[in-house]
Design an enzyme around this catalytic site. Structure first.
Site, mmCIF file in Angstrom:
data_model
loop_
_atom_site.group_PDB
_atom_site.id
_atom_site.type_symbol
_atom_site.label_atom_id
_atom_site.label_comp_id
_atom_site.label_asym_id
_atom_site.label_seq_id
_atom_site.Cartn_x
_atom_site.Cartn_y
_atom_site.Cartn_z
ATOM 1 N N LYS A 1 -15.247 7.518 -2.802
ATOM 2 C CA LYS A 1 -16.293 7.181 -3.886
ATOM 3 C C LYS A 1 -17.618 7.700 -3.423
ATOM 4 O O LYS A 1 -18.121 7.736 -2.255
ATOM 5 C CB LYS A 1 -16.604 5.502 -4.123
ATOM 6 C CG LYS A 1 -15.473 4.980 -4.954
ATOM 7 C CD LYS A 1 -15.697 3.402 -5.224
ATOM 8 C CE LYS A 1 -14.677 2.742 -5.531
ATOM 9 N NZ LYS A 1 -14.290 2.945 -7.035
ATOM 10 N N ARG B 1 -4.197 -2.172 -7.714
ATOM 11 C CA ARG B 1 -3.005 -2.335 -8.171
ATOM 12 C C ARG B 1 -1.827 -2.491 -7.303
ATOM 13 O O ARG B 1 -0.678 -3.028 -7.232
ATOM 14 C CB ARG B 1 -2.852 -1.291 -9.312
ATOM 15 C CG ARG B 1 -2.555 0.120 -8.730
ATOM 16 C CD ARG B 1 -2.833 1.090 -9.943
ATOM 17 N NE ARG B 1 -4.152 1.291 -10.318
ATOM 18 C CZ ARG B 1 -4.573 1.945 -11.495
ATOM 19 N NH1 ARG B 1 -3.658 2.802 -12.106
ATOM 20 N NH2 ARG B 1 -5.827 2.070 -11.832
#
Ligand code: BES
Ligand code: ZN
Ligand code: ZN
Length: 477
Positions: free
Chosen positions: A258, A333
């Site tokens: 990121k 997830r």
């Protein structure tokens, strides 16, 4: 500092007082002096959501007028916001003890006002060596005619659970590794009265939790899988309600790194779902709610270290499904999938998962609400929406239509861990749906879990979103 909520006979015995009224209140019924009465009458005229203030000889009187003509949940939120204003006023004057009296027509508004004052008294000063000024307000004396002791006790416990959850989010990775998160939850279990079991890396390997282990590969710190349980002898549910929380103690994005500003810099919050689950247990156990709940918290940091999983890897999940991992930043997830699969053994009545899962959810509705979706019945969804209004932890449903499922099909494995450029919150939900076989709701709290600017009694940074929502839901279950 957690506020002590105490019950007093007469609010006038204290130097600092806040009185809650609404648009129908006759000021003359309050028993205030003629001079103040005239002045207040002139001030309010027909204004609502205003505060009248008197300061004299080191004493203060605040009269807060809220509008209770609208739907109840809006009145309650106005009362909480007013509570925030009062909290800020008392603390700005370094007041240590204050009293509250309410003649608002809706009894729930009185409690919401007190709740707003209590929730606003949060401090996180652990890492300050200078300017370590705590909020001064320590005791709130509530006039016995306005609220009973049981209701005060409930607010106090709920606030403590809320602060516990906020502090978990605010703790940086330099302290709160996955192992430390499990420790904090274990200690909370002892403090509040729920049981905690922690699986270490060996056990996680034995269980073949492939998603959790894959995310952990780039880290030097081991993962944990924490199981919480609260099982009272009197319970309303036959089978447990399972609460799952994303416990990514730090999300660098892994090899799909990121950027720092407004990205990685806030990613200590990526265990906000885990913190919500821990906070819910802290509240439910203290309030001794008659519900059997189980909590599952998969935890790790997501790092691009030496052996980090790489885009293109195929990961065999605990359920046996193969996932083509195409973005290391879609790690939430991966770890939730194993927890959702693990939940099946409880044959749960309902599973709720909480996760700071997608930037897409945050982009869609900002920090004002959580996105939710799932397979639970309309009755459950309706009850959840009602709780979201009661608590003003608002939720918005997104659809889980089949077409979105097409977007995560993989050419070489069963599914892939990213969809396309669109509908990112939903494709994440569709991914999770592959691992559930019970009534389920998924809450994407990426927007409201962590705030970069103060938002009233919700505060700044960790908000504990989910705690008040689910406690209300379980209370009414
Ligand atoms: N932890 C982030 C989501 C997030 C974003 C939480 C902003 C809180 C605030 C999550 O792991 C993530 O990075 N998701 C990716 C998924 C994408 C690669 C499919 C995202 O949303 O960009
Ligand atoms: Zn990520
Ligand atoms: Zn994440």
């Amino acid at each position: 500092m957690p506020l002590l909520l105490s019950s007093c006979k007469d609010y006038t015995a204290f130097d600092h007082t806040a009185i809650l009224i609404d648009e129908k209140t006759k000021l003359s019924s309050l028993g205030i002096s003629k001079a103040v009465l005239d002045d207040a009458q002139r001030f309010f005229n027909d204004k609502v959501n205003h505060v009248y203030r008197q300061q004299y000889e080191g004493k203060t009187l605040s009269i807060v007028k809220i509008d209770s003509s609208k739907e109840e949940f809006k009145t309650l939120e106005a009362a909480r916001k007013a509570g925030f204003g009062i909290n800020r006023f008392f603390n700005s004057l370094k007041v240590n003890e204050a009293s509250v009296y309410s003649v608002a027509r809706k009894p729930k508004a009185t409690l919401a006002f007190i709740e707003g004052i209590a929730l606003s008294n949060y401090d996180f000063l652990k890492y300050k060596t200078k300017d370590k000024t705590e909020k001064s307000l320590a005791t709130l004396q509530v006039d016995a005619r306005s609220a009973d002791k049981k209701a005060l006790d409930e607010i106090q416990k709920l606030t403590e659970a809320n602060f516990f959850s906020r502090t978990l989010v605010n703790e940086p990775l330099s302290f709160l590794t996955a192992t430390q998160l499990s420790k904090e939850i274990s200690e909370a279990g002892k403090r509040y009265g729920f049981s905690v079991q922690v699986f270490d890396k060996k056990k996680i390997e034995a269980l073949k939790m492939g998603g959790l282990l894959a995310v952990n590969k780039g880290s030097v710190d081991p993962p944990t899988f924490t199981i919480l349980e609260y099982k009272p002898s009197r319970k309303k549910n036959k089978k447990p309600i399972v609460l799952v929380g994303k416990g990514v103690v730090y999300d660098t994005g892994g090899l799909s790194l990121k950027p720092t500003p407004n990205g990685m810099d806030m990613m200590k919050c990526d265990m906000g779902g885990a913190a919500a689950v821990a906070g819910i247990f802290a509240a439910v156990a203290q309030l001794k709610l008659p519900v059997h709940i189980v909590g599952l918290i998969p935890a790790t940091d997501n790092r691009p270290g030496m052996n980090a999983y790489v885009p293109g890897d195929v990961v065999e999940m605990m359920s046996g499904l193969n996932v083509e991992m195409l973005n290391a930043d879609a790690e939430g997830r991966m770890i939730l999938a194993d927890a959702l699969h693990y939940a099946k053994q409880y044959e749960p009545e309902l599973v709720l998962d909480f996760a700071t899962l997608t930037g897409a959810a945050k982009a869609a509705i900002g920090s004002k609400a959580a996105v939710y979706m799932g397979t639970a019945s309309d009755a459950v969804k309706k009850a959840m929406v009602r709780s979201s209004e009661n608590t003003y932890e608002r939720i918005v449903e997104f659809p889980l239509w089949d077409e979105y499922g097409e977007m995560i099909k993989s050419d070489i494995a069963d599914i892939k861990n990213i969809g396309g450029a669109e509908a990112g919150a939903i494709t994440a939900g569709k991914f999770l749906e592959h691992f559930v076989s019970y009534p389920w709701l998924h809450f994407d709290i990426a927007g409201p879990a962590y705030l970069m600017a103060e938002d009233g009694y919700r505060g700044k940074y960790g908000t504990a979103v989910g705690v008040r929502l689910v406690v209300d839901f379980l209370k009414n279950y």
